[in-house]
Every structure is written in C-alpha cells, then in structure tokens.
Design a protein around this motif. Structure first.
Motif, mmCIF file in Angstrom:
data_model
loop_
_atom_site.group_PDB
_atom_site.id
_atom_site.type_symbol
_atom_site.label_atom_id
_atom_site.label_comp_id
_atom_site.label_asym_id
_atom_site.label_seq_id
_atom_site.Cartn_x
_atom_site.Cartn_y
_atom_site.Cartn_z
ATOM 1 N N ARG A 1 -1.910 12.396 -9.646
ATOM 2 C CA ARG A 1 -2.572 13.381 -8.779
ATOM 3 C C ARG A 1 -2.616 12.836 -7.347
ATOM 4 N N THR A 2 -1.452 12.738 -6.731
ATOM 5 C CA THR A 2 -1.350 12.111 -5.415
ATOM 6 C C THR A 2 -1.466 13.104 -4.263
ATOM 7 N N GLY A 3 -1.533 14.383 -4.559
ATOM 8 C CA GLY A 3 -1.605 15.388 -3.502
ATOM 9 C C GLY A 3 -2.900 15.362 -2.720
ATOM 10 N N GLN A 4 -3.979 14.919 -3.338
ATOM 11 C CA GLN A 4 -5.279 14.961 -2.679
ATOM 12 C C GLN A 4 -5.381 13.944 -1.553
ATOM 13 N N TRP A 5 -5.203 12.664 -1.870
ATOM 14 C CA TRP A 5 -5.384 11.612 -0.875
ATOM 15 C C TRP A 5 -4.205 10.654 -0.795
ATOM 16 N N GLY A 6 -3.083 10.981 -1.444
ATOM 17 C CA GLY A 6 -1.921 10.110 -1.393
ATOM 18 C C GLY A 6 -2.048 8.916 -2.324
ATOM 19 N N THR A 7 -1.331 7.853 -1.986
ATOM 20 C CA THR A 7 -1.313 6.669 -2.843
ATOM 21 C C THR A 7 -1.746 5.393 -2.121
ATOM 22 N N ALA A 8 -1.723 5.398 -0.795
ATOM 23 C CA ALA A 8 -2.065 4.189 -0.038
ATOM 24 C C ALA A 8 -3.580 3.988 -0.029
ATOM 25 N N PRO A 9 -4.031 2.764 -0.240
ATOM 26 C CA PRO A 9 -5.473 2.505 -0.166
ATOM 27 C C PRO A 9 -6.037 2.901 1.203
ATOM 28 N N ALA A 10 -7.185 3.491 1.208
ATOM 29 C CA ALA A 10 -7.846 3.871 2.461
ATOM 30 C C ALA A 10 -8.091 2.651 3.333
ATOM 31 N N SER A 11 -8.381 1.529 2.700
ATOM 32 C CA SER A 11 -8.705 0.304 3.435
ATOM 33 C C SER A 11 -7.509 -0.279 4.183
ATOM 34 N N SER A 12 -6.306 0.249 3.947
ATOM 35 C CA SER A 12 -5.125 -0.222 4.672
ATOM 36 C C SER A 12 -4.549 0.860 5.582
ATOM 37 N N ASP A 13 -5.210 1.990 5.682
ATOM 38 C CA ASP A 13 -4.737 3.126 6.475
ATOM 39 C C ASP A 13 -5.577 3.222 7.757
ATOM 40 N N PRO A 14 -4.980 2.963 8.915
ATOM 41 C CA PRO A 14 -5.762 2.988 10.163
ATOM 42 C C PRO A 14 -6.510 4.312 10.386
ATOM 43 N N ARG A 15 -5.923 5.434 9.981
ATOM 44 C CA ARG A 15 -6.597 6.723 10.149
ATOM 45 C C ARG A 15 -7.841 6.807 9.274
ATOM 46 N N ARG A 16 -7.740 6.354 8.031
ATOM 47 C CA ARG A 16 -8.891 6.369 7.119
ATOM 48 C C ARG A 16 -9.966 5.376 7.566
ATOM 49 N N ILE A 17 -9.545 4.229 8.069
ATOM 50 C CA ILE A 17 -10.513 3.242 8.550
ATOM 51 C C ILE A 17 -11.303 3.829 9.719
ATOM 52 N N ALA A 18 -10.609 4.478 10.643
ATOM 53 C CA ALA A 18 -11.292 5.107 11.782
ATOM 54 C C ALA A 18 -12.232 6.211 11.298
ATOM 55 N N GLN A 19 -11.785 6.960 10.304
ATOM 56 C CA GLN A 19 -12.627 8.020 9.743
ATOM 57 C C GLN A 19 -13.883 7.421 9.114
ATOM 58 N N ALA A 20 -13.725 6.346 8.358
ATOM 59 C CA ALA A 20 -14.875 5.683 7.731
ATOM 60 C C ALA A 20 -15.820 5.116 8.789
ATOM 61 N N ASP A 21 -15.267 4.580 9.871
ATOM 62 C CA ASP A 21 -16.103 4.094 10.975
ATOM 63 C C ASP A 21 -16.940 5.238 11.546
ATOM 64 N N GLY A 22 -16.294 6.392 11.739
ATOM 65 C CA GLY A 22 -17.006 7.552 12.260
ATOM 66 C C GLY A 22 -18.108 8.015 11.334
ATOM 67 N N TRP A 23 -17.807 8.092 10.047
ATOM 68 C CA TRP A 23 -18.817 8.502 9.072
ATOM 69 C C TRP A 23 -19.991 7.531 9.052
ATOM 70 N N ALA A 24 -19.667 6.235 9.048
ATOM 71 C CA ALA A 24 -20.713 5.215 8.941
ATOM 72 C C ALA A 24 -21.644 5.239 10.150
ATOM 73 N N GLY A 25 -21.129 5.626 11.301
ATOM 74 C CA GLY A 25 -21.948 5.668 12.497
ATOM 75 C C GLY A 25 -22.513 7.032 12.837
ATOM 76 N N SER A 26 -22.272 8.017 11.978
ATOM 77 C CA SER A 26 -22.632 9.405 12.294
ATOM 78 C C SER A 26 -24.090 9.761 12.051
ATOM 79 N N GLY A 27 -24.778 8.970 11.248
ATOM 80 C CA GLY A 27 -26.130 9.343 10.832
ATOM 81 C C GLY A 27 -26.145 10.263 9.633
ATOM 82 N N GLY A 28 -24.980 10.653 9.165
ATOM 83 C CA GLY A 28 -24.892 11.563 8.019
ATOM 84 C C GLY A 28 -24.419 10.908 6.732
ATOM 85 N N LEU A 29 -24.306 9.585 6.720
ATOM 86 C CA LEU A 29 -23.825 8.866 5.535
ATOM 87 C C LEU A 29 -24.998 8.525 4.620
ATOM 88 N N TRP A 30 -24.805 8.810 3.340
ATOM 89 C CA TRP A 30 -25.765 8.472 2.292
ATOM 90 C C TRP A 30 -25.002 7.808 1.161
#
Length: 174
Positions: free
Chosen positions: A33-62
């Motif tokens: 089921r690779t259509g949803q998020w692909g196969t590459a780990p998020a922790s090695s994807d610069p776009r996902r890392i930036a997204q996680a940084d944004g979420w973590a600093g947004s005030g909306g992370l639980w």
C-alpha cells in the motif's frame, strides 16, 4: 485495558512524529500500500522533516502515550490548501498517525475524541479531516466508523505526474 494519555506536543517531539510516520510507512509498504505515503522513511525525506518541524512548532501537536511511550500523533489546525474550504468555522485534523505495534488499542479513536474535545472548547461544531482514498478505500471507511461522513473527493498532483486521490470527511459535533 491500557491507559492512553494524550498530552500536548512541541518542538522536542518532532523525532517522535517522524518515528511514527516511519513505522506507518513501513507497515503500509509491507502490505503493498505505497500510494498513501510512498516507501521512503519520513525521517530521511527533507520535505517530511520540514513538515514535522512545522507541526511540532504549530501549537496543534498532541501525542498519545502508553506508559510514557509516544504511540500516536495528532495535529490540528487550519485546513490544508488542497481541500475545498469549509463554509463555517472548523477544526481540521492535519495528521493522525499511530504506532502499528499497538493496532487495535483505540489510539486513533482516542486522538480523534481529543480533537473533538478541542473543537468544542473553541466553540466549533465541525471537525474535518482528509485522507488517502486510493487502493480499496479502507482508510475512508475507518474514518466513517469514527463518525465522519465523506464529503468532497479531491486529487493532488504529484511531482512525478501522478495524482494522489484524497477524500475530505466531516463530523458534526454535539
């Protein structure tokens, strides 16, 4: 029953979010089921890392924790730009991910219940989310079992020219 504790997340939790995404991506890939998020780990994807940084600093992370271990993440805030806008005030679920090692423990449902509590606290009667609508539609059906109703289908163009099929779902709050 194992107690699920939900706590506010912050910038120090970015790596926990990436780990949860990595676990989910690996689990999906193992099942083809690779259509949803692909196969590459998020922790090695610069776009996902930036997204996680944004979420973590947004005030909306639980984070959901079991015995102090992060086993799920929820991000709430404004709707993403690729979905049709709501016609009334809403709280939008930007991310919901759980650790597959705890499948069946009710973590996703507990985090969605927390999102509903947050919406009520803000005086908002509408909770929306979007999800991957491809493959067999299992994720859409899971959200429907959580009390959401499918509203607007959409697609997002991908850099490789493919299109990512998505579904907006809404839940009215009492």
């Amino acid at each position: 029953m194992t107690e699920i504790v939900v706590r506010r997340g912050g910038v120090a939790d970015r790596d926990s979010v990436l780990r949860l995404l990595d676990v989910a991506i690996a689990w999906l890939a193992e099942r083809g089921r690779t259509g949803q998020w692909g196969t590459a780990p998020a922790s090695s994807d610069p776009r996902r890392i930036a997204q996680a940084d944004g979420w973590a600093g947004s005030g909306g992370l639980w984070l959901a924790e079991i015995t102090g271990q992060p086993v799920g993440a929820l991000v709430v805030g404004a709707a993403t730009e690729y979905v049709p806008p709501a016609t009334e005030p809403e709280l939008y679920v930007n991310l919901l991910v759980t650790d597959r090692a705890y499948a069946g423990a009710g973590i996703g449902g507990r985090l969605l219940a927390h999102a509903a509590e947050l919406a009520r606290e803000r005086g908002v009667d509408l909770l929306r989310v979007d999800c991957y609508a491809g493959d067999d539609g299992a994720l859409v059906r899971w959200y429907e079992r959580q009390g959401f109703t499918a509203t607007d289908p959409f697609t997002v163009p991908r850099p490789d020219g493919a299109r990512w099929p998505g579904q907006v779902l809404a839940r009215r709050l009492d």
